[in-house]
Design a protein around this motif. Structure first.
Motif, short mmCIF file in Angstrom:
data_model
loop_
_atom_site.label_atom_id
_atom_site.label_comp_id
_atom_site.label_asym_id
_atom_site.label_seq_id
_atom_site.Cartn_x
_atom_site.Cartn_y
_atom_site.Cartn_z
N ARG A 46 0.82 -1.20 0.00
CA ARG A 46 0.00 0.00 0.00
C ARG A 46 0.86 1.26 0.00
O ARG A 46 1.95 1.28 0.56
CB ARG A 46 -0.86 0.03 1.28
CG ARG A 46 -1.85 -1.10 1.43
CD ARG A 46 -3.09 -0.85 0.60
NE ARG A 46 -3.62 0.47 0.79
CZ ARG A 46 -4.50 0.81 1.72
NH1 ARG A 46 -4.95 -0.08 2.57
NH2 ARG A 46 -4.94 2.05 1.82
N PHE A 93 0.49 5.15 1.31
CA PHE A 93 -0.35 5.80 2.32
C PHE A 93 -0.01 7.28 2.34
O PHE A 93 1.14 7.66 2.49
CB PHE A 93 -0.05 5.15 3.67
CG PHE A 93 -0.91 5.63 4.79
CD1 PHE A 93 -2.19 5.13 4.96
CD2 PHE A 93 -0.43 6.55 5.69
CE1 PHE A 93 -2.98 5.55 6.02
CE2 PHE A 93 -1.22 6.98 6.74
CZ PHE A 93 -2.49 6.47 6.91
N MET A 94 -1.03 8.09 2.16
CA MET A 94 -0.83 9.53 2.06
C MET A 94 -0.68 10.14 3.44
O MET A 94 -1.53 9.93 4.30
CB MET A 94 -2.07 10.10 1.38
CG MET A 94 -1.89 11.44 0.82
SD MET A 94 -1.03 11.34 -0.73
CE MET A 94 -1.12 13.05 -1.17
N LEU A 95 0.39 10.88 3.68
CA LEU A 95 0.56 11.53 4.98
C LEU A 95 0.18 13.00 4.92
O LEU A 95 -0.41 13.55 5.84
CB LEU A 95 2.02 11.43 5.44
CG LEU A 95 2.57 10.05 5.73
CD1 LEU A 95 4.04 10.15 6.04
CD2 LEU A 95 1.82 9.42 6.88
N LEU A 96 0.59 13.65 3.84
CA LEU A 96 0.47 15.10 3.78
C LEU A 96 0.00 15.45 2.38
O LEU A 96 0.62 15.05 1.40
CB LEU A 96 1.87 15.68 4.03
CG LEU A 96 2.02 17.13 4.41
CD1 LEU A 96 1.34 17.38 5.74
CD2 LEU A 96 3.50 17.47 4.53
N ALA A 97 -1.10 16.17 2.28
CA ALA A 97 -1.58 16.61 0.97
C ALA A 97 -0.60 17.65 0.42
O ALA A 97 0.14 18.26 1.19
CB ALA A 97 -2.97 17.22 1.12
N PRO A 98 -0.55 17.82 -0.92
CA PRO A 98 0.42 18.76 -1.49
C PRO A 98 0.30 20.15 -0.86
O PRO A 98 -0.80 20.66 -0.69
CB PRO A 98 0.05 18.79 -2.97
CG PRO A 98 -0.57 17.47 -3.23
CD PRO A 98 -1.31 17.13 -1.96
N LEU A 99 1.45 20.71 -0.49
CA LEU A 99 1.44 22.07 0.06
C LEU A 99 2.63 22.84 -0.50
O LEU A 99 3.60 22.24 -0.98
CB LEU A 99 1.49 22.05 1.59
CG LEU A 99 2.83 21.87 2.29
CD1 LEU A 99 2.69 22.32 3.73
CD2 LEU A 99 3.26 20.43 2.26
N ASP A 100 2.52 24.14 -0.45
CA ASP A 100 3.55 25.01 -0.98
C ASP A 100 4.84 24.82 -0.17
O ASP A 100 4.88 25.15 1.01
CB ASP A 100 3.07 26.46 -0.90
CG ASP A 100 4.01 27.41 -1.62
OD1 ASP A 100 5.22 27.16 -1.62
OD2 ASP A 100 3.52 28.39 -2.20
N ALA A 106 8.13 17.25 8.41
CA ALA A 106 7.32 16.10 8.00
C ALA A 106 8.19 15.05 7.33
O ALA A 106 8.06 13.86 7.59
CB ALA A 106 6.20 16.55 7.07
N ALA A 139 6.19 1.60 9.24
CA ALA A 139 5.78 0.49 8.39
C ALA A 139 4.92 -0.47 9.21
O ALA A 139 5.18 -0.71 10.38
CB ALA A 139 7.00 -0.24 7.86
N LEU A 158 -3.15 7.66 -5.89
CA LEU A 158 -3.14 8.77 -4.92
C LEU A 158 -2.75 10.08 -5.59
O LEU A 158 -3.34 11.13 -5.32
CB LEU A 158 -2.13 8.48 -3.79
CG LEU A 158 -2.51 7.41 -2.78
CD1 LEU A 158 -1.38 7.21 -1.78
CD2 LEU A 158 -3.77 7.80 -2.05
N GLU A 206 -5.67 11.39 -7.54
CA GLU A 206 -6.67 12.01 -6.67
C GLU A 206 -6.23 13.39 -6.19
O GLU A 206 -7.05 14.27 -5.96
CB GLU A 206 -6.93 11.13 -5.44
CG GLU A 206 -7.79 9.92 -5.75
CD GLU A 206 -7.77 8.91 -4.60
OE1 GLU A 206 -7.28 9.25 -3.51
OE2 GLU A 206 -8.25 7.77 -4.83
N SER A 207 -4.92 13.56 -6.03
CA SER A 207 -4.41 14.86 -5.56
C SER A 207 -4.14 15.81 -6.71
O SER A 207 -3.57 16.88 -6.48
CB SER A 207 -3.14 14.66 -4.74
OG SER A 207 -3.33 13.74 -3.73
#
Lengths: 320, 344
Positions: free
Chosen positions: A90, A92-99, A110, A119, A136, A139-140
């Motif tokens: 899998r 797994f998304m931790l942090l959505a895209p940011l500037d 992060a 893990a 993922l 989706e982002s």
């Protein structure tokens, strides 16, 4: 009144140019920025220490974390980057895209928080993880940077070719191969996270036992239809690790992602720029240095020309 | 000292041109007029002051142009401000059950999933509270630190935004809490630490982890909030089983987690929410409870000072120009040829 001399003209020009510079003229231009999701492999093989930092061995994961941050800092400001980890099968998304520029401290924090301890399972099905990572990223609405050593654990079966259901090239981006060419031992940890040596040959499956046994199973040593339908576990080198470039290139070909080997941060940033889709954002470029430099030149001439002439006169005292 | 370190330049090498500012000391932009001897010129303090002013204006013009070209600026600064808020660790359940709705169905257009509701309401919560310092951690099968304590609220929003991506299998709440307790840093004042646990279920906490949690709770006191997103039909926090039924952490993990968290001796509140509206109420209540004096940093972006440099240069050059335009030559009407030589 006499005609103004050259120095008056130069001073007047310098004045006008300095005024122009003070008003800060700008022009509009476009700058490419990127929307990215970086997925970092945190499986056991990423703990192998085949990088060197300041003369000391460095694990693959530490090298990835350090160079990813440095590469992100080199991408043009306005670039957004998200963060995720891959293990088992899998992503797994931790942090959505940011500037990244505007939130550099938090982004660095992060990235450095990523550890192998996050893990949740020991398997490393790179292909499944990659396919989910592509999902993922889509989706982002971002491009993918997938950093992995490409080591599948358990290894893929040669008689069951990989298939990819998604649309090739749907998501752009690249795979980044991590690790050296030499086979390196993988550190082993106990339940409390203490290092207790290296994986040995019998610690890891050397061959996949997923799916039905292969057709030639009966001819294998140790075959027993009930107790050992695959035969004996053969010997192998799956407990050692090196970057699996052919496999990663194949995965890149299937998904339409580029491939590069993890190098210096500059090279990583360039590879990202070459493989990701740039979004053009308008930026204002400050033009004031142009009139300011011209004003400085004019002033230097006003002062410099008589100065140079004075020196010349002194060098040839009898010329006049 | 501090004022000086707040200043910076973008292109330090441009400052190598600064010796050019000495040129005005050596030469004058005004025409030289020949006079037989120094003694002929009477001593005049006003004239020498004007002469010095002309030199200074020249040096100032050149130096400020060079500083402007080097990109002289006021560095980005962070100012410590007092506000009322808290140091909050958001500990968010990322198990896959969070991806279904409160009615335990796959989310459709009409009803959002628990994670989407949590995402929406927590984002709202974080943006209402500018004085907070926030850290974000997630837990599922394993605990995961995501963003360390930060003032950068966009990063907090990005971490919260990731929670409606697909989750993992299990709910290891004990180790998640242990991670959350460890995420307060030295600069988060002790009086205003809070952990907000958002989950839709609980699990048995390993005895070793229980001991470690008691230790952590005794060492660094925090207020603890558990926002329990109760799925329809699931066991609640306060539901005692009927007599004769088994009552153990295995059969009623939520009830027993609540009992355990109460036993930690921390200021603790549990909120049971059956719908997004109730989550919103609970969050508003936490919002009101966690209003303590805190210090937080506000960043003031870098300010470019080069327009001011160029303006100063323009002013100095204007002075020079005025001096230049008002010059009168002693030999103006007498010997134009001599002037031409001096000018070369």
């Amino acid at each position: 009144m006499t005609r103004p001399d050259a120095r008056t003209l130069a001073l007047a020009a310098a004045f006008l140019l300095a005024i122009a510079a003070a008003f800060g003229p700008t022009t509009r231009a476009e700058r490419p920025v990127y929307d990215l999701v970086a997925i970092v492999d945190i499986t056991m093989s990423m703990n192998a220490r085949d990088y060197v930092r300041d003369g000391r061995p460095q694990s693959r994961l530490d090298a990835v974390k350090e160079r990813l941050v440095a590469a992100a800092a080199r991408l043009p400001c306005g670039t957004r980057m998200g963060l995720g980890v891959f293990t088992e099968r899998r992503s797994f998304m931790l942090l959505a895209p940011l500037d990244v520029c505007a939130n550099f401290t938090a982004f660095t924090g992060a990235v450095s928080s990523i550890t192998w301890r996050m893990a949740w399972e020991g398997d490393s099905r790179v292909s499944s993880g990659l396919f989910e990572a592509v999902q993922l990223a889509r989706e982002s609405h971002a491009d993918l940077v997938f950093l992995t050593d490409g080591q599948e654990a358990p290894p893929l079966r040669a008689d069951q070719p990989l298939t990819y259901d998604g649309k090739r090239g749907d998501v752009r981006g690249l795979l980044v191969g991590v690790g050296g060419d030499q086979l390196t031992p993988i550190p082993k940890y106990d339940d409390f996270g203490r290092e207790t040596g290296f994986l040995s040959m019998t610690d890891v499956p050397q061959e996949s036992r997923l799916g039905p046994p292969p057709a030639d199973a009966e001819s294998r040593p140790g075959y027993n239809p009930r107790n050992a339908p695959f035969g004996e576990m053969p010997g192998g080198e799956e407990h050692l690790t090196s970057v699996r470039e052919p496999h990663l290139r194949e995965l890149g070909g299937m998904t339409g992602l580029g491939y590069t080997r993890l190098g210096a941060p500059e090279a990583l940033a360039e590879a990202i720029e070459a493989n990701a889709v740039a979004r053009r954002v308008p930026v204002r470029i400050d033009l004031s240095p142009i009139p300011a430099a011209a004003a400085l030149l004019a002033l230097s001439l006003v002062y410099g020309a008589p100065f140079a002439a004075g020196i010349r006169r002194r060098m040839r005292p009898h010329a006049t | 000292m501090t004022a000086l370190s707040a200043l910076g330049v973008d292109l330090p090498w441009v400052l190598l041109l600064l010796p050019l500012a000495l040129l005005p000391v050596l030469v004058s932009p005004l025409r030289l007029s020949s006079a037989p001897a120094d003694e002929v010129v009477p001593r005049d303090p006003l004239s020498s002051a004007i002469g010095a002013a002309i030199i200074a204006a020249g040096a100032l013009a050149i130096a400020s142009l060079i500083f402007g070209l080097a990109g002289f600026h006021l560095r980005e600064q962070s100012i410590e401000r007092r506000g009322s808020g808290a140091n909050i660790v958001l500990l968010i359940d990322r198990s896959s059950s969070m991806d279904s709705t409160f009615a335990d169905r796959l989310p459709d257009g009409a009803e959002e999933s628990k994670s989407a509701a949590a995402r929406r309401l927590l984002t709202d919560f974080a943006s209402r509270r500018p004085a907070d310092r926030v850290a974000v951690a997630a837990f599922s099968t394993s605990p995961m630190p995501i963003v360390p304590m930060t003032d950068e609220h966009e990063a907090v929003r990005a971490a919260i935004a990731a929670i409606d991506h697909p989750g993992l299998a299990k709910t290891d709440v004990g180790r998640g809490l242990l991670l959350a307790f460890s995420m307060f840093d030295a600069s988060s004042s002790e009086s205003s630490r809070a952990v907000v646990l958002v989950s839709d279920g609980a699990a048995v906490i390993d005895r070793r982890v229980q001991d470690a949690l008691r230790d952590a709770a005794a060492r660094s006191p925090v207020s603890l909030y558990w926002l329990f997103l109760r799925t329809e039909g699931a066991k609640g926090i306060y539901d005692a089983p009927a007599s004769g039924e088994e009552d153990s952490p295995f059969s009623n993990p939520e009830r027993h987690l609540n009992i355990f968290l109460k036993s930690l001796g921390l200021p603790y509140r549990a909120f049971e929410a059956n719908s997004a509206a109730q989550v919103s109420d609970a969050i508003r209540e936490i919002d009101q409870l966690e209003q303590r004096p805190t210090f937080y940093k506000e960043t003031i972006p870098k300010r470019d000072l080069s327009p001011w440099c160029f303006g100063l240069a323009a002013f100095a050059i204007a002075l020079l120009l005025a001096a230049k335009l008002s010059e009168r030559r002693l030999d103006e009407d007498v010997a134009p040829a001599g002037a031409a030589r001096a000018q070369s």
